[in-house]
Design an enzyme around this catalytic site. Structure first.
Site, mmCIF file in Angstrom:
data_model
loop_
_atom_site.group_PDB
_atom_site.id
_atom_site.type_symbol
_atom_site.label_atom_id
_atom_site.label_comp_id
_atom_site.label_asym_id
_atom_site.label_seq_id
_atom_site.Cartn_x
_atom_site.Cartn_y
_atom_site.Cartn_z
ATOM 1 N N LYS A 34 2.223 -3.436 6.523
ATOM 2 C CA LYS A 34 2.590 -3.468 5.096
ATOM 3 C C LYS A 34 4.087 -3.222 4.943
ATOM 4 C CE LYS A 34 -1.388 -4.447 3.389
ATOM 5 N NZ LYS A 34 -1.610 -5.793 2.805
ATOM 6 N N TYR A 84 -1.681 -0.733 10.831
ATOM 7 C CA TYR A 84 -2.016 -1.330 9.514
ATOM 8 C C TYR A 84 -0.892 -1.013 8.522
ATOM 9 C CZ TYR A 84 -3.477 -1.323 4.731
ATOM 10 O OH TYR A 84 -3.471 -1.507 3.375
ATOM 11 N N SER A 86 0.834 -1.207 0.000
ATOM 12 C CA SER A 86 0.000 0.000 0.000
ATOM 13 C C SER A 86 0.862 1.247 0.000
ATOM 14 C CB SER A 86 -0.879 -0.022 1.259
ATOM 15 O OG SER A 86 -1.423 1.248 1.491
#
Ligand code: WQD
Length: 339
Positions: A153, A149, A124
């Protein structure tokens, strides 16, 4: 060619499953349905006009996963499955670290044990954090992740890169900017179990009356109209990039064992520009108010797409107009099938 698609009933996973099948691959979907619905499998089958294999498997259960790999010859894996709600990750970091990292580690251990090849990791643009350098390119120094989050990644990319250094298999990480929109059939689209928090579905739900009003989180940023800039990229463009990346690996065209690509359009749009585009395209007046900034938001991030255009030979074809038009068609489809 069997392509394992983890998170296959999810938003990007389902659209990628369609593109894979349409291009002659055999996608095998696995998902634990923690944030998606099994009915998506039937919608995919309707679009592609044939059956598709789906298994309700939790990637954190390695024994279950090993059973699947003992039955099927997996030629490549696209690993979408992950929790992805930024706000929830701040409130419940362990849920995110455990799920997002353990699922990746289980898959890579099986890859290593069975000497498999071709692994695509769903990453992302949040790995860039707030970079002063815009647009961001794949060598742009990664910023501090704005949330657990985003950090999963960043760690996920590092885990994959390190594993690929000491194994003979190949892989790549695809850094999505802001995926949005829906398949032209309006049979699949963004359909999470939890209420979506990202901009485009919030817009369509507000227009559909599911939400009374939406809030624009801040208009005092240093941008053309004071609202944040993002690179909105159509989900079908994202899906097609995955097929291109799978082909690159299967045909051994990759230049290094680990490659990274930005999946964006290279265009930035502010929040208000997206709202205005939606109103112009659909004729729907949107009920919104300006509110305070949302913590964790970066002011501006959009992609330098030079590398993905030249090396992967992929370029986004759909515009922000196509995105809002398809997202609205999907929202109307949902309203028509709601009991
Ligand atoms: C976009 C802009 C908001 C809702 C996140 C993840 C990223 C990726 C995509 C998974 C921001 C504004 C939004 C609303 C608003 N996820 N907004 N009102 O935060 O850029 O990216 O989703 O891969 O990793 O971080 O997307 O759509 O939530 O926000 O004003 O009701 O829209 O402030 O400026 P974001 P978003």
């Amino acid at each position: 060619m069997n392509i394992l698609v983890t998170g296959g009933t999810g938003y990007i996973g389902s659209h990628t499953a369609v593109e894979l099948a349409m291009q002659g691959f055999n996608p095998i979907l696995i998902d634990n349905l923690s944030n998606s619905r099994e009915e998506v499998v039937h919608a995919i089958e309707k679009i592609i006009g044939k059956g598709i294999q789906f298994f309700n498997i939790d990637l954190c259960n390695k024994a279950e996963l090993e059973k699947l790999f003992s039955v099927y010859k997996v030629d490549a894996t696209i690993h979408f499955a992950a929790y992805k709600a930024v706000g929830e990750s701040v409130d419940n970091p362990l849920k995110y670290y455990r799920n997002n990292l353990l699922s990746l580690i289980n898959l890579l251990e099986i890859y290593q044990e069975k000497k498999l090849d071709n692994f695509l990791f769903s990453s992302s643009c949040s790995v860039y954090g707030q970079s002063d350098e815009q647009p961001v390119h794949e060598k742009t120094k990664l910023g501090k992740a704005e949330s657990p989050y985003g950090y999963t990644k960043q760690i996920g990319e590092t885990i994959l890169a390190d594993v690929l250094k000491v194994n003979s298999f190949n892989g790549c990480a695809l850094r999505y900017f802001n995926p949005a929109g829906a398949h032209e059939s309006a049979l699949i689209g963004e359909y999470p179990l939890q209420a979506p928090s990202n901009l485009v579905p919030v817009i369509t739900q507000t227009a559909a009356g599911i939400r009374k009003e939406m809030t624009v989180f801040g208009n005092d940023y240093n941008t053309s109209d004071g609202t944040c800039v993002r690179d909105y990229v159509h989900v079908v463009d994202i899906a097609r990039a995955h097929v291109a990346a799978i082909r690159r690996l299967l045909n051994k065209k990759n230049k290094e064992s680990y490659e990274v690509f930005n999946l964006g359009t290279g265009q930035g749009n502010t929040v208000l520009e997206v709202i205005k585009t939606f109103e112009n395209i659909t004729g729907q007046k949107l009920n919104y108010k300006i509110g305070p900034r949302r913590s964790g938001d970066v002011e501006k991030v959009y992609a330098d797409t030079t590398k993905v255009n030249t090396d992967l030979g992929w370029k986004a074809e759909y515009s922000i107009k196509d995105i809002v038009k398809s997202a609205w068609a999907w929202e109307q489809h949902l309203a028509s099938v709601k009991i």
